[in-house]
Design a protein around this motif. Structure first.
Motif, PDB file in Angstrom:
ATOM      1  N   HIS A   2      -1.633  -7.052  21.375  1.00 37.35           N
ATOM      2  CA  HIS A   2      -0.261  -6.716  20.989  1.00 37.35           C
ATOM      3  C   HIS A   2       0.188  -7.674  19.901  1.00 37.35           C
ATOM      4  CE1 HIS A   2       3.843  -5.317  21.213  1.00 37.35           C
ATOM      5  NE2 HIS A   2       4.209  -6.596  21.158  1.00 37.35           N
ATOM      6  N   ARG A   3       0.680  -7.109  18.832  1.00 35.60           N
ATOM      7  CA  ARG A   3       1.219  -7.904  17.734  1.00 35.60           C
ATOM      8  C   ARG A   3       2.664  -7.512  17.529  1.00 35.60           C
ATOM      9  NH1 ARG A   3      -1.053 -12.251  17.080  1.00 35.60           N
ATOM     10  NH2 ARG A   3      -0.003 -12.379  15.116  1.00 35.60           N
ATOM     11  N   ARG A   4       3.521  -8.492  17.448  1.00 41.20           N
ATOM     12  CA  ARG A   4       4.949  -8.248  17.289  1.00 41.20           C
ATOM     13  C   ARG A   4       5.235  -7.376  16.063  1.00 41.20           C
ATOM     14  NH1 ARG A   4       8.200 -13.387  15.637  1.00 41.20           N
ATOM     15  NH2 ARG A   4       6.273 -13.376  14.526  1.00 41.20           N
ATOM     16  N   LEU A   5       4.462  -7.530  14.985  1.00 40.22           N
ATOM     17  CA  LEU A   5       4.716  -6.796  13.739  1.00 40.22           C
ATOM     18  C   LEU A   5       4.265  -5.346  13.780  1.00 40.22           C
ATOM     19  CD1 LEU A   5       3.658  -9.511  11.154  1.00 40.22           C
ATOM     20  CD2 LEU A   5       5.980  -8.796  11.741  1.00 40.22           C
ATOM     21  N   ASP A   8       0.903  -2.071  19.396  1.00 39.92           N
ATOM     22  CA  ASP A   8      -0.374  -2.078  20.116  1.00 39.92           C
ATOM     23  C   ASP A   8      -1.393  -1.148  19.456  1.00 39.92           C
ATOM     24  OD1 ASP A   8       0.585  -3.770  22.195  1.00 39.92           O
ATOM     25  OD2 ASP A   8       1.565  -2.062  23.120  1.00 39.92           O
ATOM     26  N   PRO A   9      -2.066  -1.588  18.394  1.00 42.62           N
ATOM     27  CA  PRO A   9      -3.067  -0.716  17.777  1.00 42.62           C
ATOM     28  C   PRO A   9      -4.263  -0.524  18.713  1.00 42.62           C
ATOM     29  CG  PRO A   9      -3.135  -2.880  16.771  1.00 42.62           C
ATOM     30  CD  PRO A   9      -1.962  -2.864  17.706  1.00 42.62           C
ATOM     31  N   LEU A  10      -4.851   0.659  18.669  1.00 46.73           N
ATOM     32  CA  LEU A  10      -6.045   0.959  19.457  1.00 46.73           C
ATOM     33  C   LEU A  10      -7.259   0.472  18.670  1.00 46.73           C
ATOM     34  CD1 LEU A  10      -7.357   2.290  21.907  1.00 46.73           C
ATOM     35  CD2 LEU A  10      -7.381   4.424  20.624  1.00 46.73           C
ATOM     36  N   ILE A  25     -19.397 -13.925  18.107  1.00 46.19           N
ATOM     37  CA  ILE A  25     -18.376 -13.475  17.172  1.00 46.19           C
ATOM     38  C   ILE A  25     -17.847 -12.150  17.700  1.00 46.19           C
ATOM     39  CG2 ILE A  25     -17.879 -12.720  14.823  1.00 46.19           C
ATOM     40  CD1 ILE A  25     -20.245 -14.465  13.927  1.00 46.19           C
ATOM     41  N   THR A  26     -16.530 -12.049  17.831  1.00 47.97           N
ATOM     42  CA  THR A  26     -15.914 -10.803  18.270  1.00 47.97           C
ATOM     43  C   THR A  26     -15.334 -10.102  17.053  1.00 47.97           C
ATOM     44  OG1 THR A  26     -15.364 -11.803  20.397  1.00 47.97           O
ATOM     45  CG2 THR A  26     -14.221  -9.770  19.828  1.00 47.97           C
ATOM     46  N   VAL A  27     -15.711  -8.832  16.898  1.00 44.62           N
ATOM     47  CA  VAL A  27     -15.265  -8.029  15.758  1.00 44.62           C
ATOM     48  C   VAL A  27     -14.434  -6.869  16.292  1.00 44.62           C
ATOM     49  CG1 VAL A  27     -16.025  -6.634  13.802  1.00 44.62           C
ATOM     50  CG2 VAL A  27     -17.368  -8.616  14.514  1.00 44.62           C
ATOM     51  N   TYR A  28     -13.235  -6.717  15.742  1.00 43.73           N
ATOM     52  CA  TYR A  28     -12.367  -5.604  16.126  1.00 43.73           C
ATOM     53  C   TYR A  28     -12.271  -4.626  14.961  1.00 43.73           C
ATOM     54  CZ  TYR A  28     -10.882  -8.511  20.006  1.00 43.73           C
ATOM     55  OH  TYR A  28     -10.865  -9.281  21.143  1.00 43.73           O
ATOM     56  N   THR A  29     -12.400  -3.339  15.276  1.00 44.26           N
ATOM     57  CA  THR A  29     -12.299  -2.302  14.250  1.00 44.26           C
ATOM     58  C   THR A  29     -11.404  -1.177  14.750  1.00 44.26           C
ATOM     59  OG1 THR A  29     -14.298  -1.224  15.091  1.00 44.26           O
ATOM     60  CG2 THR A  29     -14.594  -2.766  13.270  1.00 44.26           C
ATOM     61  N   ALA A  30     -10.902  -0.407  13.797  1.00 43.48           N
ATOM     62  CA  ALA A  30     -10.090   0.767  14.101  1.00 43.48           C
ATOM     63  C   ALA A  30     -10.678   1.940  13.329  1.00 43.48           C
ATOM     64  CB  ALA A  30      -8.642   0.532  13.684  1.00 43.48           C
ATOM     65  N   VAL A  31     -10.350   3.145  13.748  1.00 48.02           N
ATOM     66  CA  VAL A  31     -10.820   4.336  13.060  1.00 48.02           C
ATOM     67  C   VAL A  31     -10.281   4.322  11.629  1.00 48.02           C
ATOM     68  CG1 VAL A  31     -10.743   6.854  13.026  1.00 48.02           C
ATOM     69  CG2 VAL A  31     -10.959   5.659  15.200  1.00 48.02           C
ATOM     70  N   ALA A  32     -11.178   4.479  10.663  1.00 51.81           N
ATOM     71  CA  ALA A  32     -10.797   4.442   9.249  1.00 51.81           C
ATOM     72  C   ALA A  32      -9.774   5.522   8.922  1.00 51.81           C
ATOM     73  CB  ALA A  32     -12.032   4.618   8.373  1.00 51.81           C
ATOM     74  N   GLY A  33      -8.760   5.140   8.160  1.00 43.11           N
ATOM     75  CA  GLY A  33      -7.754   6.093   7.709  1.00 43.11           C
ATOM     76  C   GLY A  33      -6.652   6.397   8.696  1.00 43.11           C
ATOM     77  N   GLY A  34      -6.744   5.859   9.889  1.00 41.77           N
ATOM     78  CA  GLY A  34      -5.730   6.135  10.908  1.00 41.77           C
ATOM     79  C   GLY A  34      -4.613   5.114  10.897  1.00 41.77           C
ATOM     80  N   ALA A  35      -3.612   5.367  11.715  1.00 43.67           N
ATOM     81  CA  ALA A  35      -2.467   4.465  11.817  1.00 43.67           C
ATOM     82  C   ALA A  35      -2.886   3.083  12.306  1.00 43.67           C
ATOM     83  CB  ALA A  35      -1.409   5.062  12.744  1.00 43.67           C
ATOM     84  N   ALA A  37      -5.770   1.589  11.740  1.00 43.61           N
ATOM     85  CA  ALA A  37      -6.388   0.903  10.603  1.00 43.61           C
ATOM     86  C   ALA A  37      -5.317   0.380   9.649  1.00 43.61           C
ATOM     87  CB  ALA A  37      -7.351   1.840   9.875  1.00 43.61           C
ATOM     88  N   GLU A  38      -4.269   1.155   9.450  1.00 50.30           N
ATOM     89  CA  GLU A  38      -3.163   0.710   8.604  1.00 50.30           C
ATOM     90  C   GLU A  38      -2.484  -0.518   9.210  1.00 50.30           C
ATOM     91  OE1 GLU A  38      -0.463   3.897   7.764  1.00 50.30           O
ATOM     92  OE2 GLU A  38      -2.048   5.165   6.942  1.00 50.30           O
ATOM     93  N   SER A  39      -2.374  -0.555  10.527  1.00 47.17           N
ATOM     94  CA  SER A  39      -1.785  -1.715  11.200  1.00 47.17           C
ATOM     95  C   SER A  39      -2.634  -2.963  10.973  1.00 47.17           C
ATOM     96  CB  SER A  39      -1.654  -1.463  12.705  1.00 47.17           C
ATOM     97  OG  SER A  39      -0.722  -0.441  12.960  1.00 47.17           O
ATOM     98  N   LEU A  40      -3.950  -2.822  11.083  1.00 46.69           N
ATOM     99  CA  LEU A  40      -4.835  -3.959  10.835  1.00 46.69           C
ATOM    100  C   LEU A  40      -4.732  -4.426   9.385  1.00 46.69           C
ATOM    101  CD1 LEU A  40      -8.191  -3.236  12.706  1.00 46.69           C
ATOM    102  CD2 LEU A  40      -6.403  -4.867  13.282  1.00 46.69           C
TER     103      LEU A  40
END
Length: 53
Positions: A2-5, A8-10, A25-35, A37-40
């Motif tokens: 959870h990020r205040r800005l 809760d991105p998936l 090393i922990t890597v977090y990714t989001a689906v490209a082009g989705g909301a 990913a825009e949050s990240l």
């Protein structure tokens, strides 16, 4: 995560390890082009601005 800005991105998380080492090393990714990913991207740009600004 959870990020205040951005709320809760998936995200998908992967832990990369080195055999015979305690290094992880922990890597977090989001689906490209989705909301999510825009949050990240927003967080990335915000972090760069904070560090350099």
């Amino acid at each position: 995560m959870h990020r205040r800005l951005v709320g809760d991105p998936l995200l998908d998380g992967d832990v990369l390890t080195v055999p015979g080492s305690d290094l992880r090393i922990t890597v977090y990714t989001a689906v490209a082009g989705g909301a999510d990913a825009e949050s990240l991207e927003f967080l990335r740009v915000s972090a760069v601005h904070t560090v350099t600004g």
